[in-house]
Scaffold this motif. Structure first.
Motif, PDB file in Angstrom:
ATOM      1  N   ALA A  27      38.848  82.890 -16.465  1.00 33.56           N
ATOM      2  CA  ALA A  27      39.626  81.611 -15.860  1.00 33.56           C
ATOM      3  C   ALA A  27      41.012  82.176 -15.088  1.00 33.56           C
ATOM      4  CB  ALA A  27      39.932  80.832 -17.357  1.00 33.56           C
ATOM      5  N   ALA A  28      41.424  83.258 -15.845  1.00 34.39           N
ATOM      6  CA  ALA A  28      42.516  83.979 -15.008  1.00 34.39           C
ATOM      7  C   ALA A  28      42.290  84.383 -13.590  1.00 34.39           C
ATOM      8  CB  ALA A  28      42.992  85.070 -15.699  1.00 34.39           C
ATOM      9  N   SER A  29      40.928  84.843 -13.352  1.00 33.34           N
ATOM     10  CA  SER A  29      40.448  85.354 -12.111  1.00 33.34           C
ATOM     11  C   SER A  29      40.614  84.137 -11.070  1.00 33.34           C
ATOM     12  CB  SER A  29      39.248  85.958 -12.233  1.00 33.34           C
ATOM     13  OG  SER A  29      39.121  87.065 -12.870  1.00 33.34           O
ATOM     14  N   GLY A  30      39.946  82.805 -11.681  1.00 29.91           N
ATOM     15  CA  GLY A  30      40.221  81.872 -10.881  1.00 29.91           C
ATOM     16  C   GLY A  30      41.623  81.391 -10.555  1.00 29.91           C
ATOM     17  N   PHE A  31      42.467  81.474 -11.378  1.00 26.81           N
ATOM     18  CA  PHE A  31      43.922  81.202 -11.109  1.00 26.81           C
ATOM     19  C   PHE A  31      44.360  82.075 -10.160  1.00 26.81           C
ATOM     20  CE2 PHE A  31      44.034  79.292 -15.461  1.00 26.81           C
ATOM     21  CZ  PHE A  31      43.656  77.902 -15.334  1.00 26.81           C
ATOM     22  N   LEU A  32      43.901  83.344 -10.080  1.00 30.09           N
ATOM     23  CA  LEU A  32      44.453  84.187  -9.192  1.00 30.09           C
ATOM     24  C   LEU A  32      43.871  84.076  -7.515  1.00 30.09           C
ATOM     25  CD1 LEU A  32      44.427  87.457 -11.313  1.00 30.09           C
ATOM     26  CD2 LEU A  32      46.313  86.578 -10.371  1.00 30.09           C
ATOM     27  N   ILE A  33      42.686  83.674  -7.735  1.00 30.73           N
ATOM     28  CA  ILE A  33      42.086  83.356  -6.500  1.00 30.73           C
ATOM     29  C   ILE A  33      42.782  82.016  -5.981  1.00 30.73           C
ATOM     30  CG2 ILE A  33      40.017  82.381  -5.344  1.00 30.73           C
ATOM     31  CD1 ILE A  33      38.315  84.373  -7.350  1.00 30.73           C
ATOM     32  N   ILE A  51      33.003  79.301 -15.530  1.00 31.75           N
ATOM     33  CA  ILE A  51      34.204  79.214 -15.531  1.00 31.75           C
ATOM     34  C   ILE A  51      35.002  79.254 -14.454  1.00 31.75           C
ATOM     35  CG2 ILE A  51      36.269  80.108 -16.875  1.00 31.75           C
ATOM     36  CD1 ILE A  51      34.414  80.599 -19.308  1.00 31.75           C
ATOM     37  N   LEU A  52      34.637  80.664 -13.868  1.00 31.78           N
ATOM     38  CA  LEU A  52      35.557  80.998 -12.359  1.00 31.78           C
ATOM     39  C   LEU A  52      35.456  79.728 -11.497  1.00 31.78           C
ATOM     40  CD1 LEU A  52      36.888  82.722 -10.586  1.00 31.78           C
ATOM     41  CD2 LEU A  52      34.562  83.578 -10.252  1.00 31.78           C
ATOM     42  N   GLY A  53      34.043  78.982 -11.206  1.00 35.23           N
ATOM     43  CA  GLY A  53      33.890  78.038 -10.449  1.00 35.23           C
ATOM     44  C   GLY A  53      34.546  76.696 -10.993  1.00 35.23           C
ATOM     45  N   GLY A  54      34.682  76.506 -12.124  1.00 37.09           N
ATOM     46  CA  GLY A  54      35.282  75.377 -12.775  1.00 37.09           C
ATOM     47  C   GLY A  54      36.629  75.280 -12.465  1.00 37.09           C
ATOM     48  N   VAL A  55      37.207  76.488 -12.409  1.00 37.45           N
ATOM     49  CA  VAL A  55      38.886  76.719 -12.079  1.00 37.45           C
ATOM     50  C   VAL A  55      38.902  76.352 -10.814  1.00 37.45           C
ATOM     51  CG1 VAL A  55      40.563  78.281 -12.232  1.00 37.45           C
ATOM     52  CG2 VAL A  55      39.223  78.086 -14.083  1.00 37.45           C
ATOM     53  N   LEU A  56      38.287  77.071 -10.106  1.00 34.92           N
ATOM     54  CA  LEU A  56      38.167  76.871  -8.527  1.00 34.92           C
ATOM     55  C   LEU A  56      38.239  75.345  -8.033  1.00 34.92           C
ATOM     56  CD1 LEU A  56      36.861  80.096  -7.080  1.00 34.92           C
ATOM     57  CD2 LEU A  56      39.146  79.595  -7.404  1.00 34.92           C
TER      58      LEU A  56
END
Length: 142
Positions: free
Chosen positions: A103-109, A41-46
Motif C-alpha cells: 500500500a505504501a508503494s502505491g501511495f509513493l507512486i 493492493i498496489l492497484g487498489g491504492v492507485l
C-alpha cells in the motif's frame, strides 16, 4: 518499499531461510500464490487515488532509464530496521507488513506521479515485489 513488501511476504512463508545464504534465489509456490495480493493492493491504492496506468507503457516491460539505484541487498539493509520498528509498533505479522508496504508503494507512486510516470513506477514496484519475494534477505532481516 516494494522490495520490502516482497521480503516480508517471503518471510511469512516459514521456509527456513536461515539455512540459505543471503541473495540466494528462492522459488516457492507460496510466492506464486500470495504474490498477486501485493499487486491487487498496489492497484487498489492507485485506483482509489485516481491514478490511471497506461497499458502500453506497462506492456513495454522494465524501462532501462528507470532502474533501481541500489541492489536489493543494499535496499533491504537500509530499510530493514525502520520497517521492522514500524511492524513491531503496529504489531503486524510478516504478511500484514508485506501488505502495508505494498500500500505504501502505491501511495509513493501517487505522491510522485509528476516526477515519475505512474506506469513506469508500477513496473518498478512489481519488480521489487518479485525480487523481494524470491530473494533470501540478509542476516538482519531474519
Amino acid at each position: 518499499v516494494s522490495g520490502m513488501a516482497g521480503s516480508f511476504l517471503l518471510r511469512s512463508f516459514a521456509l527456513g531461510l536461515d539455512a540459505l545464504a543471503p541473495g540466494t534465489a528462492v522459488l516457492s509456490e507460496e510466492a506464486n500464490l500470495h504474490g498477486p495480493r501485493l499487486l491487487q493492493i498496489l492497484g487498489g491504492v492507485l485506483a482509489h487515488g485516481g491514478v490511471e496506468l497506461d497499458r502500453e507503457i506497462l506492456s513495454l516491460g522494465p524501462d532501462p532509464d528507470h532502474q533501481p539505484m541500489l541492489e536489493f541487498s543494499a535496499t533491504q539493509a537500509a530499510l530493514e530496521a525502520p520497517f521492522s520498528a514500524i511492524r513491531a509498533r503496529h504489531q503486524l505479522s510478516a504478511r500484514e507488513a508485506a501488505e502495508a508496504a505494498a500500500a505504501a508503494s502505491g501511495f509513493l507512486i501517487q505522491q510522485f506521479a509528476e516526477v515519475l510516470d505512474p506506469s513506469v513506477a508500477f513496473g518498478i514496484a512489481v519488480h521489487g515485489f518479485v525480487e523481494g519475494a524470491k530473494t533470501v534477505p540478509g542476516p538482519a532481516a531474519q
